[in-house]
Design a protein around this motif. Structure first.
Motif, PDB file in Angstrom:
ATOM      1  N   ARG A 191      11.945   0.207  -5.383  1.00 17.21           N
ATOM      2  CA  ARG A 191      11.135   0.790  -6.455  1.00 17.21           C
ATOM      3  C   ARG A 191       9.736   0.195  -6.471  1.00 17.21           C
ATOM      4  O   ARG A 191       8.740   0.921  -6.575  1.00 17.21           O
ATOM      5  CB  ARG A 191      11.815   0.560  -7.809  1.00 17.21           C
ATOM      6  N   LEU A 192       9.641  -1.117  -6.359  1.00 20.58           N
ATOM      7  CA  LEU A 192       8.323  -1.758  -6.352  1.00 20.58           C
ATOM      8  C   LEU A 192       7.537  -1.356  -5.114  1.00 20.58           C
ATOM      9  O   LEU A 192       6.326  -1.075  -5.196  1.00 20.58           O
ATOM     10  CB  LEU A 192       8.473  -3.279  -6.408  1.00 20.58           C
ATOM     11  N   LYS A 193       8.189  -1.314  -3.974  1.00 22.84           N
ATOM     12  CA  LYS A 193       7.503  -0.906  -2.737  1.00 22.84           C
ATOM     13  C   LYS A 193       6.968   0.524  -2.866  1.00 22.84           C
ATOM     14  O   LYS A 193       5.841   0.822  -2.432  1.00 22.84           O
ATOM     15  CB  LYS A 193       8.485  -0.992  -1.563  1.00 22.84           C
ATOM     16  N   TYR A 194       7.747   1.402  -3.468  1.00 29.88           N
ATOM     17  CA  TYR A 194       7.329   2.794  -3.657  1.00 29.88           C
ATOM     18  C   TYR A 194       6.073   2.883  -4.510  1.00 29.88           C
ATOM     19  O   TYR A 194       5.099   3.575  -4.159  1.00 29.88           O
ATOM     20  CB  TYR A 194       8.475   3.576  -4.301  1.00 29.88           C
ATOM     21  N   VAL A 195       6.064   2.188  -5.650  1.00 27.29           N
ATOM     22  CA  VAL A 195       4.913   2.234  -6.554  1.00 27.29           C
ATOM     23  C   VAL A 195       3.702   1.572  -5.914  1.00 27.29           C
ATOM     24  O   VAL A 195       2.574   2.072  -6.011  1.00 27.29           O
ATOM     25  CB  VAL A 195       5.259   1.564  -7.893  1.00 27.29           C
ATOM     26  N   ALA A 196       3.908   0.447  -5.250  1.00 29.54           N
ATOM     27  CA  ALA A 196       2.786  -0.243  -4.615  1.00 29.54           C
ATOM     28  C   ALA A 196       2.159   0.613  -3.521  1.00 29.54           C
ATOM     29  O   ALA A 196       0.934   0.647  -3.370  1.00 29.54           O
ATOM     30  CB  ALA A 196       3.261  -1.580  -4.047  1.00 29.54           C
ATOM     31  N   ASP A 197       2.988   1.318  -2.749  1.00 25.83           N
ATOM     32  CA  ASP A 197       2.461   2.232  -1.733  1.00 25.83           C
ATOM     33  C   ASP A 197       1.584   3.303  -2.373  1.00 25.83           C
ATOM     34  O   ASP A 197       0.500   3.626  -1.870  1.00 25.83           O
ATOM     35  CB  ASP A 197       3.612   2.920  -0.986  1.00 25.83           C
ATOM     36  N   LEU A 198       2.060   3.868  -3.477  1.00 22.09           N
ATOM     37  CA  LEU A 198       1.312   4.924  -4.143  1.00 22.09           C
ATOM     38  C   LEU A 198      -0.026   4.403  -4.666  1.00 22.09           C
ATOM     39  O   LEU A 198      -1.078   5.019  -4.451  1.00 22.09           O
ATOM     40  CB  LEU A 198       2.140   5.499  -5.297  1.00 22.09           C
ATOM     41  N   ILE A 199       0.010   3.257  -5.345  1.00 22.46           N
ATOM     42  CA  ILE A 199      -1.212   2.719  -5.953  1.00 22.46           C
ATOM     43  C   ILE A 199      -2.193   2.232  -4.909  1.00 22.46           C
ATOM     44  O   ILE A 199      -3.364   2.656  -4.871  1.00 22.46           O
ATOM     45  CB  ILE A 199      -0.872   1.573  -6.914  1.00 22.46           C
ATOM     46  N   PHE A 200      -1.732   1.325  -4.056  1.00 24.02           N
ATOM     47  CA  PHE A 200      -2.669   0.604  -3.192  1.00 24.02           C
ATOM     48  C   PHE A 200      -2.917   1.296  -1.860  1.00 24.02           C
ATOM     49  O   PHE A 200      -4.044   1.270  -1.357  1.00 24.02           O
ATOM     50  CB  PHE A 200      -2.173  -0.833  -2.984  1.00 24.02           C
ATOM     51  N   PHE A 201      -1.917   1.930  -1.302  1.00 24.73           N
ATOM     52  CA  PHE A 201      -2.114   2.600  -0.017  1.00 24.73           C
ATOM     53  C   PHE A 201      -2.685   4.000  -0.217  1.00 24.73           C
ATOM     54  O   PHE A 201      -3.733   4.349   0.329  1.00 24.73           O
ATOM     55  CB  PHE A 201      -0.807   2.663   0.765  1.00 24.73           C
ATOM     56  N   SER A 202      -2.013   4.827  -1.047  1.00 25.04           N
ATOM     57  CA  SER A 202      -2.402   6.230  -1.170  1.00 25.04           C
ATOM     58  C   SER A 202      -3.681   6.427  -1.980  1.00 25.04           C
ATOM     59  O   SER A 202      -4.540   7.216  -1.600  1.00 25.04           O
ATOM     60  CB  SER A 202      -1.270   7.040  -1.803  1.00 25.04           C
ATOM     61  N   ILE A 203      -3.797   5.737  -3.118  1.00 22.34           N
ATOM     62  CA  ILE A 203      -4.894   6.019  -4.034  1.00 22.34           C
ATOM     63  C   ILE A 203      -6.062   5.044  -3.890  1.00 22.34           C
ATOM     64  O   ILE A 203      -7.217   5.465  -3.799  1.00 22.34           O
ATOM     65  CB  ILE A 203      -4.377   6.052  -5.488  1.00 22.34           C
ATOM     66  N   LEU A 204      -5.791   3.758  -3.836  1.00 19.84           N
ATOM     67  CA  LEU A 204      -6.892   2.779  -3.775  1.00 19.84           C
ATOM     68  C   LEU A 204      -7.297   2.416  -2.352  1.00 19.84           C
ATOM     69  O   LEU A 204      -8.392   1.878  -2.141  1.00 19.84           O
ATOM     70  CB  LEU A 204      -6.503   1.514  -4.551  1.00 19.84           C
ATOM     71  N   GLY A 205      -6.438   2.687  -1.380  1.00 17.94           N
ATOM     72  CA  GLY A 205      -6.807   2.475   0.013  1.00 17.94           C
ATOM     73  C   GLY A 205      -7.075   1.033   0.372  1.00 17.94           C
ATOM     74  O   GLY A 205      -8.045   0.730   1.078  1.00 17.94           O
ATOM     75  N   VAL A 206      -6.218   0.129  -0.072  1.00 12.11           N
ATOM     76  CA  VAL A 206      -6.391  -1.289   0.235  1.00 12.11           C
ATOM     77  C   VAL A 206      -5.091  -1.826   0.835  1.00 12.11           C
ATOM     78  O   VAL A 206      -3.997  -1.498   0.374  1.00 12.11           O
ATOM     79  CB  VAL A 206      -6.781  -2.079  -1.038  1.00 12.11           C
ATOM     80  N   PRO A 207      -5.176  -2.635   1.894  1.00 12.25           N
ATOM     81  CA  PRO A 207      -3.951  -3.208   2.467  1.00 12.25           C
ATOM     82  C   PRO A 207      -3.335  -4.222   1.513  1.00 12.25           C
ATOM     83  O   PRO A 207      -4.041  -4.948   0.814  1.00 12.25           O
ATOM     84  CB  PRO A 207      -4.440  -3.879   3.757  1.00 12.25           C
ATOM     85  N   TYR A 208      -2.019  -4.240   1.486  1.00 16.29           N
ATOM     86  CA  TYR A 208      -1.332  -5.159   0.584  1.00 16.29           C
ATOM     87  C   TYR A 208      -0.025  -5.606   1.229  1.00 16.29           C
ATOM     88  O   TYR A 208       0.468  -4.989   2.186  1.00 16.29           O
ATOM     89  CB  TYR A 208      -1.044  -4.478  -0.767  1.00 16.29           C
ATOM     90  N   GLU A 209       0.537  -6.661   0.662  1.00 15.39           N
ATOM     91  CA  GLU A 209       1.843  -7.136   1.107  1.00 15.39           C
ATOM     92  C   GLU A 209       2.593  -7.694  -0.096  1.00 15.39           C
ATOM     93  O   GLU A 209       2.007  -8.394  -0.929  1.00 15.39           O
ATOM     94  CB  GLU A 209       1.698  -8.228   2.176  1.00 15.39           C
ATOM     95  N   ILE A 210       3.865  -7.352  -0.199  1.00 11.27           N
ATOM     96  CA  ILE A 210       4.727  -7.916  -1.232  1.00 11.27           C
ATOM     97  C   ILE A 210       5.379  -9.171  -0.674  1.00 11.27           C
ATOM     98  O   ILE A 210       5.965  -9.141   0.413  1.00 11.27           O
ATOM     99  CB  ILE A 210       5.803  -6.904  -1.675  1.00 11.27           C
ATOM    100  N   VAL A 211       5.272 -10.285  -1.411  1.00 13.16           N
ATOM    101  CA  VAL A 211       5.857 -11.542  -0.945  1.00 13.16           C
ATOM    102  C   VAL A 211       6.733 -12.138  -2.047  1.00 13.16           C
ATOM    103  O   VAL A 211       6.463 -11.959  -3.244  1.00 13.16           O
ATOM    104  CB  VAL A 211       4.769 -12.557  -0.525  1.00 13.16           C
TER     105      VAL A 211
END
Length: 431
Positions: A12-32
């Motif tokens: 669930r967190l990976k899904y939301v983070a992909d939507l926010i940071f990858f799809s909309i904001l266009g910034v690389p991120y990593e969950i740790v």
């Protein structure tokens, strides 16, 4: 790289983070989940722990769960925006934006028990957004804009992409013809019934069937030309299901209809308009898709359900199983607005299976049938409402999608007024 620290990494967190940071904001991120992996990167602390210099969002717990349960959601206001899943005051953001987005975009509330309308659909009036007065706002996009602004203050080195407003126009071909596409006996029966009536249409019907007049509801040249001249993209959904009391189109291999499909396809992109009973019937859906592909000799990857008869998750699971990759059914039939609270395409997340699918969902904001048949609006008020929705979408940097029907815009004084709304919408969204 932006790091998101959590003690509970989940799909669930990976899904939301992909939507926010990858799809909309266009910034690389990593969950740790290991603090040693944070390094010197900007970090969002999505936990109850204290991390120096991190931007803290307090988790509500929704993204660490599995399954579906009812919530007693309290909506409050922050920066003139509705918010929920509000958290403690020592966080850097006043609510759990990750959980709120997940709740809206997955349509979590539509998995819970509800009283369906006469077509088995989830009514707009039962939605959290409608009941709290924010159905006409793309709150997800607006929340993300506020999050980005706060993150840049905290981490000036972060750079987010700018999302520009876009629009496209779609059409549902529920009834392609007024007279053509019907068998001989049905046309003869209608002509006999019309004989002797004032303003009888028998003569017009006869001349249309004989090929001396163009069918009054075949206005696709006009629709396509107006849309293309405005600079908007266009997508037309056509049916190949069997006739029923709810599906009043010609048989899928009718000669008049197949000729019309060929003409439409030569000028515009087409998708499948699955029939009323196909929304929870995978066999019917696959049959209809195969029929359309045989008619156009190419793969069909887009669909929008007839009557917007969307039942989650089965309707979307069936689309994916049938090989459909894009859905355009995410909107309410009975109210305009943002059903999922978002004006950006997103992948369907199946709450029953707890996984992100490959089905891309393209939300729509308004449909002519909603304004004409459900809301009973006059064209002037409808135009104002449409412009308000376009303005909201433009402010959010989203995509505005409208839905139109050829038979509603075809003939008569009322149709001419709604044509003016259609044309003004094209001008307003492309100004």
């Amino acid at each position: 790289m932006l790091k998101i620290f959590t003690r509970c990494n989940s799909p669930r967190l990976k899904y939301v983070a992909d939507l926010i940071f990858f799809s909309i904001l266009g910034v690389p991120y990593e969950i740790v989940t290991d603090r040693r992996r944070i390094g010197r990167n900007p970090v969002i602390n999505y936990s109850g722990e204290k991390i120096d210099d991190a931007f803290r969002i307090s988790p509500s717990g929704l993204l660490g769960e599995t399954g579906i349960k009812p919530f007693d959601i309290e909506v409050s206001e922050w920066k003139n925006l509705p918010i929920f899943f509000r958290t403690e005051t020592d966080a850097d953001f006043p609510f759990d934006i990750f959980s709120a987005i997940f709740y809206m975009v997955t349509r979590y509330e539509e998995y819970l028990p509800f009283k369906p309308d006469i077509h088995g659909r989830f009514p707009a009036s039962m939605s959290l957004a409608f009941r709290n007065g924010f159905l006409k706002k793309p709150v997800v996009n607006l929340w993300i804009k506020e999050l980005a602004a706060e993150l840049v203050i905290h981490f000036p080195e972060l750079v987010f992409k700018k999302n520009s407003f876009k629009s496209f126009v779609t059409f549902d071909v529920d009834e392609p013809f007024k007279y053509l596409g019907k068998d001989l006996f049905r046309n003869l029966g209608r002509m006999l019934l019309d004989l002797g009536k004032r303003n009888s249409s028998s003569a017009e019907r006869y001349r249309t069937i004989k090929g001396k007049l163009k069918d009054p509801w075949n206005i696709f040249d006009y629709l396509i030309e107006k849309t293309e001249n405005s600079g908007s993209d266009i997508l037309i959904f056509v049916p190949t299901g069997d006739r029923t009391e709810f599906d009043r189109w010609p048989t899928w291999n009718n000669e008049d209809y197949t000729e019309l499909l060929a003409a439409i396809r030569s000028k515009a992109r087409i998708g499948l308009h699955p029939s009323y009973f196909s929304s929870d019937n995978i066999k019917k859906l696959k049959t209809e898709k195969a029929r359309l592909e045989s008619l156009v000799a190419s793969e069909i990857c887009s669909a929008r359900y007839h009557y917007i008869r969307l039942k989650l998750p089965v309707s979307y699971s069936n689309l994916e199983e049938a090989g459909i990759r894009e859905d355009y059914s995410m909107g309410f039939a009975d109210e305009p607005g943002f059903r999922a609270g978002i004006a950006t395409p997103f992948y369907f997340y199946d709450l029953n299976k707890e996984n992100k699918t490959n089905l891309m969902v393209y939300p729509f904001q308004v449909m002519d049938a909603t304004l004409v048949q459900y809301r009973k609006m006059n064209p002037g008020d409808a135009q104002c409402l449409i412009e308000d929705l376009i303005d909201e979408t433009r402010l959010a940097g989203g995509i505005f999608q409208s839905v139109w029907h050829n038979n509603i815009l075809a003939e008569g004084d009322a149709a001419m007024e709604w044509r003016a709304v259609f044309e003004n919408t094209l001008k307003y969204q492309n100004r």
